[in-house]
Write an enzyme that holds these catalytic residues in place. Structure first.
Site, mmCIF file in Angstrom:
data_model
loop_
_atom_site.group_PDB
_atom_site.id
_atom_site.type_symbol
_atom_site.label_atom_id
_atom_site.label_comp_id
_atom_site.label_asym_id
_atom_site.label_seq_id
_atom_site.Cartn_x
_atom_site.Cartn_y
_atom_site.Cartn_z
ATOM 1 N N CYS A 93 -47.819 -4.864 -23.714
ATOM 2 C CA CYS A 93 -48.276 -4.760 -25.103
ATOM 3 C C CYS A 93 -47.690 -3.569 -25.831
ATOM 4 C CB CYS A 93 -49.797 -4.722 -25.156
ATOM 5 S SG CYS A 93 -50.531 -6.207 -24.459
ATOM 6 N N HIS A 137 -53.100 -8.984 -33.169
ATOM 7 C CA HIS A 137 -52.367 -8.353 -32.074
ATOM 8 C C HIS A 137 -51.336 -9.307 -31.477
ATOM 9 C CE1 HIS A 137 -51.354 -5.894 -28.720
ATOM 10 N NE2 HIS A 137 -52.258 -6.309 -27.876
#
Lengths: 382, 348, 128
Positions: A83, A330
């Site tokens: 991420c 996200h």
């Protein structure tokens, strides 16, 4: 090393972008950044993306994006660090400009998560495949383990964790690019469907499509442009054990602490010098741990600190003015660059309703896995 | 002297009551309970199968045997629910126990008799001095078709027995096998549930073979029913074993400790072996025990054991069958049971 | 999971085999080639059969291969010899879990690779 500035930013709206493909959204964000920078040539490109292979079956996206951006011959590569792929792509581009090798570098991030893949599994590949994922671990599960440990060690409450979501959704409600630009209440957060006890759906960042890009150039070039000059004055990165269970203390995100210390040192700033921060609130508990590791509050006090409003838009240290991962969305690979976009907008004084009063220094903290990778960048308005 | 050096059992924690199954199919639960003498049955957890049950039972047997796993030269598992059609259960179990690689492995299948088959062969190899120790396991996660009478009984569990020549818990005095081709119950390759011949499973199948083997071993050994402290007969339901025992001259008290079917159900290959394990849990040195299995198809294996002094030393080194059956039960409703047993069609 | 990858991990998954550094004494699970202290000599050991819950959760949104089991409990367990392991805790309700509770490791099925693939086994924990 040369001083480096961000001369352009651009991003798509984050959300379920059904009509647009992986390449579409990247090119959209890249064109916006190029237009913002008013440059006509890019020397090289880094594309942060966690797992386009699992999400849409496409690897080798450096060349793909260079091709579709109309710059098919430039050096281009994908950067992967779960991420924090976006943040790491930014770091790679920063060094390329700072080294003097290339003048104008495009750093971007992209993820297309809503194309039908097993998202829970794809994200879980950022954890230890053989000794976490094999047992059925998920990312909400790993952060839930951190949350329970934090609650046990410091008395952090579910209400304090919910306060992260409430604040970030408020900020996101002021951001037209956010996936969920709407307010939520503490009660709504606590009563939402449990994903991994004690974390509810409203404490977990959503599944998103999106892309974000930034253009980096040496300070000399930046100064010739009409925009306020936003310098990159610090970069820091660090790693920790991939498996959460291997850490001495489950509530300590060591990579975040070390990456921040490294970036602060390079920038010559202290936590108290920071005007605002974009941090990796993939789950509510993550933001609580991160504000502790960044030095905004002492260890264990992140919960009350948040609940008391110190990280709100008008607080001591506004955190996630964009809405954060929670409200803004996200798309994992894009997140690190989207954070940069927010900091640059804020330092330029162009953040509209979200604008923090007269910020001087902003930081972006981007994290991978359950905290096994972290990268921090410090920005300063010239 | 050849016999059992260690024994152990495992029973999953999940249960379903006869009432719950009867309710699902609109049947009279009191009639079922009266007719089959069943109260509830064990159900494997979602993550349990013949292999995992075998591992846990074998670990308990090793605790009582107090030998190093690698001393075991053969491991045989009898089951009608081996998780793989092709690929042995035994290799997984041997790997988990640390018995590999110097070991002979085979999976057995003979309906409900496969467990005693594994024991029979393990015993024979030790007696022939081919191996120092051999393990025989009977374990099953048996399935009865939904709505079928078998659904009230088909259950999960298993027991493991380590055979050797020293430190024996129970000596094997005699064995006998009695087998014919009798199509009373079967499951074809690829079929999910078994089929059976209804009442044909009684006289020509269960009773003919159990009584045939029982009478033969008594005659061969020279013992009579009254010489035995205990007897265990395969338990397809509560009634059959009591009837068979009575016909051979046994009293209910002799069968009581091993008559675990009211709480356990019919654990197919694990049924009479677990009844035997439960009997060892209460037996005294010097006790004679008769064990007669039955497997459809059809056949019976009979064993006569004589318990030694060592039983008192090892009994408490592992959990007893009574504890397994009566402690920490988790009751399921029919919907949960259907999910646990894979009776609900899921997407891949 | 491709079967070589599954097969390679069997000593750890099936028997909880670990390695102990002959220099600093730290037990690594899974075994490592280089210890955190820099040493490279290890002796074979095992993770203790019992341990204590350090943190826990209940997974309600599961990857596809685990959907049939959801909700299921996951804990980080510190084994009695200090090794920390992420493991499912089965045969109990979420409300029964607590930090500090004792567990023991058992052998269970983790998941099946569809109807035709291999069956993946390994350790899980149950409350004691």
């Amino acid at each position: 090393m040369r001083e480096v500035a961000v001369i352009g930013i651009g991003m798509t709206k984050f959300g379920e972008l059904w009509t647009k493909s992986l390449r579409d959204i990247f090119v959209e964000a890249a064109m916006a950044a190029i237009d913002d920078a008013k440059v006509d040539q890019i020397g090289s490109m880094y594309v942060g993306s966690m797992t386009p292979g699992l999400f849409v079956g496409q690897e080798h996206i450096g060349a793909l994006m260079a091709d579709y951006l109309g710059t098919p011959s430039i050096p281009a590569m994908r950067v992967e660090s779960a991420c924090c792929s976006g943040g790491m792509a930014f770091r790679a581009g920063f060094f390329e400009v700072a080294s003097g090798h290339t003048d104008v570098v495009l750093v971007g991030g992209v993820e297309k998560m809503n194309d039908g893949a097993d998202v829970t599994y794809a994200l879980a590949t950022a954890a230890d495949q053989e000794y976490e994922v094999y047992q059925g671990v998920t990312f909400p599960g790993l952060y839930a383990l951190i949350a329970r440990a934090h609650m046990h060690a410091y008395g952090t409450t579910r209400e304090q964790m919910a306060a992260v979501s409430v604040k970030n959704h408020h900020n996101g409600s002021l951001n037209e690019r956010a996936q969920f630009p709407r307010e939520v209440t503490v009660e709504q957060v606590l009563n939402a469907t449990l994903v991994a006890d004690p974390l509810t759906m409203l404490e977990c960042s959503p599944v998103s499509d999106g892309a974000a890009c930034a253009i980096l150039a040496p300070l000399a070039i930046a100064k010739k442009l009409s925009m306020p000059v936003i310098k990159v004055i610090g970069t820091g990165a660090a790693t920790d054990t991939l498996a959460l269970h291997a850490r001495e203390d489950l509530t300590t995100l060591k990579a975040v602490k070390l990456s921040a210390q490294s970036a602060y040192k390079m920038a010559g700033v202290k936590p108290t010098d920071v005007s605002l921060a974009e941090v990796h609130d993939c789950f509510s508990i993550a933001e609580i741990c991160i504000v502790e590791e960044l030095g905004f509050v002492e260890k264990g006090k992140g919960g009350p600190f948040t609940e008391q409003g110190h990280t709100a838009l008008d607080g001591k240290i506004p955190v996630n003015t964009s809405g954060g991962l929670k409200s803004k969305g996200h798309p994992v690979g894009a997140t690190g660059i989207a954070q940069v976009c927010e900091i640059v907008e804020q330092l330029r004084g162009a953040a509209g309703k979200r604008q923090v009063k007269d910020p001087k220094i902003g930081i972006a903290q981007n994290m991978g896995g359950s905290g096994a990778s972290s990268v921090v960048h410090v920005f300063k308005k010239e | 002297m050849v016999g059992i050096v260690g024994y152990g059992s495992y029973v999953p924690r999940y249960r379903i009551k006869v009432e719950e199954i009867a309710h699902q199919w609109g049947k009279d639960s009191s009639a079922v309970k009266r007719g089959l003498l069943l109260q509830e049955k064990t159900v494997p957890g979602l993550d349990e199968d013949t292999i995992t049950i075998s591992v846990e039972a074998a670990k308990n047997a090793l605790k009582r045997a107090e030998i190093a796993p690698e001393e075991i030269g053969a491991l045989y598992i009898g089951s009608e629910s081996h998780p793989y059609a092709v690929k042995p259960s035994g290799t997984v179990v041997a790997e988990a126990l640390g018995i590999v690689p110097n070991v002979h492995i085979a999976d057995y299948e003979f309906a409900c008799k496969a467990g005693t088959e594994a024991m029979f062969v393990a015993h024979g190899l030790v007696k022939a001095d081919l191996l120092k120790y051999a393990m025989g396991i009977g374990a099953d996660t048996s399935q009865g078709a939904p709505g079928d009478a078998l659904e009230f009984s088909a259950s999960a569990g298993g027991s493991a027995f380590i055979f050797g020549k020293g430190n024996i818990v129970a000596e094997i005095i005699d064995t006998f096998s009695y087998t014919t081709d009798t199509p009373d119950f079967w499951r074809r390759e690829g079929a999910f549930y078994p089929l059976h011949g209804g009442r044909f499973t009684g006289e020509p199948a269960y009773f003919k073979h159990v009584l045939g083997a029982g009478r033969a071993i008594l005659e061969k050994s020279g013992y009579k029913a009254s010489d035995f402290a205990y007897a265990i007969f395969h338990m397809p339901n509560g009634k059959f074993p009591l009837t068979a025992g009575k016909k051979l001259g046994f009293r209910k008290e002799q069968m009581e400790p091993g008559w675990i079917v009211p709480l356990m159900g019919n654990t197919y290959s694990g049924s009479s072996p677990t009844g035997f394990s439960a009997t060892l849990d209460v037996a005294k040195p010097g006790d004679l025990i008769l064990l007669v299995s039955f497997g459809s198809g059809a056949g019976s294996d009979a064993f006569i054991f004589k318990v030694t002094e060592r039983i008192n030393e090892v009994r408490n080194k592992a959990i007893t069958v009574k504890e397994l059956l009566e402690q920490n039960r988790i009751y399921l409703d029919y919907g949960q049971y259907a999910k646990y047993r894979g009776k609900i069609i899921m997407n891949e | 999971m491709p079967s070589p990858r599954y097969w390679r991990e069997m000593p750890q998954r099936y028997r909880l085999e670990a390695s102990q550094c002959t220099e600093c004494g730290k037990v690594s699970f899974p075994p490592r080639i280089v210890c955190g202290c820099g040493a490279r000599d290890f002796k074979k050991t095992n993770v203790s059969e019992t341990g204590t819950i350090v943190s826990y959760t209940t997974i309600r949104v599961a990857p596809d291969a685990f959907v049939i089991q959801a909700p299921y409990n996951i804990a980080i367990v510190e084994a009695d010899n200090g090794v920390r392991i992420t493991t499912q805790v089965v045969d109990c309700a979420p409300e029964e879990l607590a930090i500090g509770k004792k567990v023991k490791f058992v052998f269970r099925k983790l998941y099946e690779e569809g109807h035709c693939g291999i069956i993946n086994y390994g350790y899980k924990a149950v409350l004691v």
